[in-house]
Enzyme design. Structure first.
Site: not given
Ligand code: S3P
Length: 430
Positions: A22-23, A27, A123, A168, A316, A343, A347
């Site tokens: 996903k991340s 990007r 959030r 983060s 996560d 989150k 959670r």
């Molecule tokens: C993410 C960073 C994390 C993660 C999120 C995806 C990202 O969050 O929990 O699911 O893609 O950069 P944080 O940046 O709040 O730690």
């Protein structure tokens, strides 16, 4: 989607292609949109979060073609981004909102509003709003900038230096993107230990970004080059099958093509420390990221302590690690994980509530929980509370429960793993 009723099958065997990270999917489309030229992204995650990123980029004037998990992005550079005609809807996706906020803050002269669903609008956003303002950004939101909708008037930012108070990756990325789009130098320190996909990809695209003495330094000037890639499998999605195999009495599951980036490697380390039977094979590189196949077999798990520096590397996966802990002999303590409260749901409270309904002895703390594992889980009717990772964690818990488990609001999995229920069925659980 309504509820799913899960019963544990007597035996689980399978080999699963893990959907794209996903991340990295977010990007890949976003950074290529900022480059000049075209890129082809394969094994892109078609979950709702990443589709929200595509929709927002299209609204900003980027030409993107998507066919299944293949995406072509025709980057137009920062100067080619238009002002969107309407509010940019980030859906449930914190990554879309926070990374785009960085981009848009650095797009001089263009006005944008970012919003999303009720969960995303609840959030915290001051974590990006305050440091972006310190770079000169004009950005505001409800509660003095703490909550979306966020209104951003792109402006000329100035050079800056900032120490991240929380680990983060979204905050780190928002600031790097703002500086990159504005063409100003940035120096980042403090908790820069969140996942490093942004740094790897931006460097691969030609950005002058170095890590020196614990600080990230971005020097402006280099235009981003387009970057075609195959997105590795998401370790956060694979983790559901790792725990499923470990807690089931007769299982062997191989997850194929999973990202092995160390900044995401905490869950596998913890499962090994808990005694899980894990084999990592076929380690290889895919673009800027390492990947491998991971096989997990039925295991006798024992409790552990999860705290400190490992937390950002498994944040996560904590809901499903909590399920592993419930099935382990002895006590597991999770601490230093107050970020869980920020989150898609809080959670700490949603995990503790669900585990209690499954008959688990668990106590909540401000920054985590304590689980006394090893009792037989009982059947229960649980809710995902609209949180994708909870829906999947409860489905995994069902594999070790005496009776069926009902998972309410099961469609939440679409956010990060649309094929999750079909894969669970393939493995024999109905
Ligand atoms: C993410 C960073 C994390 C993660 C999120 C995806 C990202 O969050 O929990 O699911 O893609 O950069 P944080 O940046 O709040 O730690």
């Amino acid at each position: 989607m309504q509820a799913r009723r899960i019963e544990s099958p007597p035996r689980m065997r399978g080999s699963i292609d893990i959907p794209g990270d996903k991340s990295i999917s977010h990007r890949a489309v976003m950074f290529n949109a900022l480059a000049h030229g075209s890129a082809r992204i394969t094994h892109f995650l078609t979950g709702a979060d990443c589709l929200a990123t595509i929709a927002c980029l299209r609204a900003l004037g980027v030409a993107i073609e998507q066919e299944g998990d293949t995406v072509a992005v025709h980057g137009c550079g920062v100067s080619g981004l238009h002002e969107a005609a309407d509010v940019l809807d980030c859906g449930n996706s914190g990554t879309t909102m926070r990374l785009l906020a960085g981009v848009l803050a650095g797009c001089d002269g263009r006005f944008s509003v970012l919003s999303g669903d009720a969960s995303l609008r609840s959030r915290p956003q001051r974590r990006i709003v305050a440091p972006l303002r310190a770079l000169g950004a004009q950005i505001d939101g409800r509660d003095g900038g703490e909550r979306a909708p966020l209104a951003i008037r792109g402006s000329r930012l100035h050079a800056g230096s900032y120490d991240l108070p929380i680990a983060s990756a979204q905050v780190k990325s928002a600031l790097l993107l703002a500086a990159l789009c504005a063409g100003v130098p940035l120096d980042l320190g403090g908790r820069i230990d969140g996942r490093d996909h942004t740094e790897r990809m931006l460097r691969g695209m030609g950005a002058a970004l170095v890590l020196e003495h614990g600080r990230l330094r971005l020097t402006p000037g280099a235009a981003l080059q387009p970057c075609s890639l195959r997105v590795p499998g998401d370790p956060s999605s694979a983790a559901f099958w790792w725990v499923a195999a470990a807690i089931h009495p007769d299982a062997e599951i191989t997850t194929c093509g999973v990202g092995m980036n160390a900044s995401r490697g905490g869950a596998l380390e913890v499962l090994r420390a808990m005694g899980a039977d894990v084999t990592v094979s076929a380690l290889r590189a895919e673009g800027d990221e390492p990947v491998a196949d991971v096989t997990v077999r039925s295991s006798a798990l024992r409790g552990t302590i999860i705290e400190g520096a490992i937390i950002p590397r498994l944040i996560d996966e904590i809901p499903v690690l909590a399920v592993a802990a419930a099935c382990a002999q002895g006590t597991t303590v999770v601490r230093d994980a107050q970020e869980l409260r920020a989150k898609e749901t809080d959670r700490i409270s949603t995990v503790v509530g669900g585990l209690r309904a499954l008959g688990v002895a668990v106590d909540a703390a401000d920054d985590g929980f304590r689980i006394d594992g090893g009792r037989q889980l009982v059947g229960a009717a649980l809710s995902s509370h609209g949180d994708h990772r909870l829906a999947m964690a409860w489905a995994v818990a069902a594999l070790a429960a005496r009776d069926a488990v009902l998972v309410g609001d099961a469609g939440a999995v679409d956010v990060s793993y649309p094929d999750f229920w079909a894969t669970l069925e393939q493995l024999g659980a109905a």
